[in-house]
Write a protein that holds these residues in place. Sequence first.
Motif, PDB file in Angstrom:
ATOM      1  N   VAL A   9      30.374  -9.785  32.131  1.00  0.00           N
ATOM      2  CA  VAL A   9      28.972  -9.870  32.523  1.00  0.00           C
ATOM      3  C   VAL A   9      28.151 -10.194  31.289  1.00  0.00           C
ATOM      4  N   GLY A  10      26.950 -10.726  31.499  1.00  0.00           N
ATOM      5  CA  GLY A  10      26.042 -10.962  30.392  1.00  0.00           C
ATOM      6  C   GLY A  10      25.688  -9.661  29.686  1.00  0.00           C
ATOM      7  N   ARG A  11      25.613  -9.712  28.365  1.00  0.00           N
ATOM      8  CA  ARG A  11      25.376  -8.499  27.579  1.00  0.00           C
ATOM      9  C   ARG A  11      24.125  -7.756  28.034  1.00  0.00           C
ATOM     10  N   ASP A  12      23.058  -8.470  28.350  1.00  0.00           N
ATOM     11  CA  ASP A  12      21.798  -7.817  28.680  1.00  0.00           C
ATOM     12  C   ASP A  12      21.709  -7.329  30.120  1.00  0.00           C
ATOM     13  N   ASP A  13      22.755  -7.551  30.905  1.00  0.00           N
ATOM     14  CA  ASP A  13      22.775  -7.069  32.288  1.00  0.00           C
ATOM     15  C   ASP A  13      23.853  -6.011  32.522  1.00  0.00           C
ATOM     16  N   ALA A  14      24.576  -5.634  31.485  1.00  0.00           N
ATOM     17  CA  ALA A  14      25.731  -4.754  31.661  1.00  0.00           C
ATOM     18  C   ALA A  14      25.347  -3.400  32.242  1.00  0.00           C
ATOM     19  N   GLU A  15      24.176  -2.870  31.871  1.00  0.00           N
ATOM     20  CA  GLU A  15      23.796  -1.541  32.340  1.00  0.00           C
ATOM     21  C   GLU A  15      23.532  -1.502  33.845  1.00  0.00           C
TER      22      GLU A  15
ATOM     23  N   LEU B  10      25.536  -2.729  36.160  1.00  0.00           N
ATOM     24  CA  LEU B  10      26.767  -2.751  36.954  1.00  0.00           C
ATOM     25  C   LEU B  10      27.197  -1.338  37.358  1.00  0.00           C
ATOM     26  N   PRO B  11      27.971  -1.213  38.432  1.00  0.00           N
ATOM     27  CA  PRO B  11      28.416   0.107  38.883  1.00  0.00           C
ATOM     28  C   PRO B  11      29.602   0.666  38.115  1.00  0.00           C
ATOM     29  N   LEU B  12      30.118  -0.083  37.138  1.00  0.00           N
ATOM     30  CA  LEU B  12      31.213   0.390  36.306  1.00  0.00           C
ATOM     31  C   LEU B  12      31.146  -0.327  34.957  1.00  0.00           C
ATOM     32  N   PRO B  13      31.772   0.204  33.918  1.00  0.00           N
ATOM     33  CA  PRO B  13      31.665  -0.415  32.595  1.00  0.00           C
ATOM     34  C   PRO B  13      32.304  -1.806  32.569  1.00  0.00           C
ATOM     35  N   ALA B  14      31.694  -2.688  31.789  1.00  0.00           N
ATOM     36  CA  ALA B  14      32.242  -4.038  31.620  1.00  0.00           C
ATOM     37  C   ALA B  14      33.228  -4.060  30.459  1.00  0.00           C
ATOM     38  N   ASP B  15      34.215  -4.934  30.574  1.00  0.00           N
ATOM     39  CA  ASP B  15      35.196  -5.116  29.500  1.00  0.00           C
ATOM     40  C   ASP B  15      34.757  -6.171  28.501  1.00  0.00           C
ATOM     41  N   VAL B  16      34.016  -7.171  28.963  1.00  0.00           N
ATOM     42  CA  VAL B  16      33.580  -8.275  28.107  1.00  0.00           C
ATOM     43  C   VAL B  16      32.095  -8.506  28.323  1.00  0.00           C
ATOM     44  N   LEU B  17      31.308  -8.458  27.243  1.00  0.00           N
ATOM     45  CA  LEU B  17      29.877  -8.706  27.292  1.00  0.00           C
ATOM     46  C   LEU B  17      29.620 -10.100  26.740  1.00  0.00           C
ATOM     47  N   LEU B  18      29.078 -10.975  27.577  1.00  0.00           N
ATOM     48  CA  LEU B  18      28.934 -12.382  27.235  1.00  0.00           C
ATOM     49  C   LEU B  18      27.568 -12.682  26.644  1.00  0.00           C
ATOM     50  N   CYS B  19      27.571 -13.568  25.662  1.00  0.00           N
ATOM     51  CA  CYS B  19      26.348 -14.097  25.058  1.00  0.00           C
ATOM     52  C   CYS B  19      26.342 -15.609  25.210  1.00  0.00           C
ATOM     53  N   ASP B  20      25.203 -16.215  24.936  1.00  0.00           N
ATOM     54  CA  ASP B  20      25.065 -17.658  25.074  1.00  0.00           C
ATOM     55  C   ASP B  20      26.084 -18.393  24.210  1.00  0.00           C
ATOM     56  N   GLY B  21      26.801 -19.318  24.826  1.00  0.00           N
ATOM     57  CA  GLY B  21      27.774 -20.122  24.104  1.00  0.00           C
ATOM     58  C   GLY B  21      29.176 -19.564  24.071  1.00  0.00           C
ATOM     59  N   ASP B  22      29.374 -18.336  24.548  1.00  0.00           N
ATOM     60  CA  ASP B  22      30.717 -17.767  24.580  1.00  0.00           C
ATOM     61  C   ASP B  22      31.628 -18.570  25.501  1.00  0.00           C
ATOM     62  N   VAL B  23      32.912 -18.469  25.253  1.00  0.00           N
ATOM     63  CA  VAL B  23      33.912 -19.154  26.062  1.00  0.00           C
ATOM     64  C   VAL B  23      34.607 -18.144  26.968  1.00  0.00           C
ATOM     65  N   VAL B  24      34.695 -18.479  28.243  1.00  0.00           N
ATOM     66  CA  VAL B  24      35.434 -17.689  29.228  1.00  0.00           C
ATOM     67  C   VAL B  24      36.680 -18.488  29.609  1.00  0.00           C
ATOM     68  N   ARG B  25      37.837 -17.860  29.516  1.00  0.00           N
ATOM     69  CA  ARG B  25      39.097 -18.553  29.785  1.00  0.00           C
ATOM     70  C   ARG B  25      39.700 -18.118  31.116  1.00  0.00           C
ATOM     71  N   VAL B  26      40.175 -19.104  31.858  1.00  0.00           N
ATOM     72  CA  VAL B  26      40.949 -18.880  33.074  1.00  0.00           C
ATOM     73  C   VAL B  26      42.256 -19.633  32.872  1.00  0.00           C
TER      74      VAL B  26
ATOM     75  N   SER C 204      21.234 -12.921  32.907  1.00  0.00           N
ATOM     76  CA  SER C 204      21.930 -13.874  33.778  1.00  0.00           C
ATOM     77  C   SER C 204      22.737 -14.876  32.960  1.00  0.00           C
ATOM     78  N   ILE C 205      23.933 -15.169  33.421  1.00  0.00           N
ATOM     79  CA  ILE C 205      24.827 -16.118  32.758  1.00  0.00           C
ATOM     80  C   ILE C 205      25.282 -17.170  33.771  1.00  0.00           C
ATOM     81  N   ALA C 206      25.197 -18.435  33.372  1.00  0.00           N
ATOM     82  CA  ALA C 206      25.824 -19.523  34.126  1.00  0.00           C
ATOM     83  C   ALA C 206      27.112 -19.919  33.412  1.00  0.00           C
TER      84      ALA C 206
END
Length: 218
Positions: free
Chosen positions: A96-102, A104-120, A137-139
Amino acid sequence: MTYTGDVRAGGPPDVRETSLLTITKASVGDIDNNVYLLRCRATGEQLLIDAADEPHTLLSLVGDRGLASVFTTHQHWDHHRALPQLVGATGARVLVGRDDAEGLPLPADVLLCDGDVVRVGQVELTARHLVGHSPGSIALIHRDPQGHAHVFTGDSLFPGGVGNTQKDPARFASLFQDVKTKIFDELPDDTWVYPGHGKDTTLGAERPYLDEWRTRGW
């Protein structure tokens, strides 16, 4: 079958393939939230965008391939109602985006910032931080090397305008600026847009109306 992206809650999903990903779109819940399952065609690894509702439906989409990650586009309740159940059933990591983590209904494992890479699997997607609909919000952007780009915008961009900013001029100005500079200014017209609700669109279909959106303020 030709992909249209026109889905409804209780109806069948729609599926398309890029050279690297299989993208499955479905609608769930009482306000027709879109969910997107991304599967790396080379490795089979899967990521779900927005565990919005109906965990049984989401687990059926995931199937027996397992789920590596769940990405939540933003903190609003309707986009993560099934997150605890899905994570409990699959052990998936939560992004989830770093500024939206609080939110969520459970802790996030990865906090995303602008320009980060997400791998699938072998596929890389770029995170773009769009401030206004929510603080974090993150796109996610997927650039198909053999086709056009694909952007998963959550509730920050829809056919006909940017996301809801509750008539707050400062929030609208922030979201409009981020969407324009980080999405429209960086990606071509044939980029396919996958929003958090409703039908898909392309940047080319929306680009002529940017000045109109700015003037009207929503």
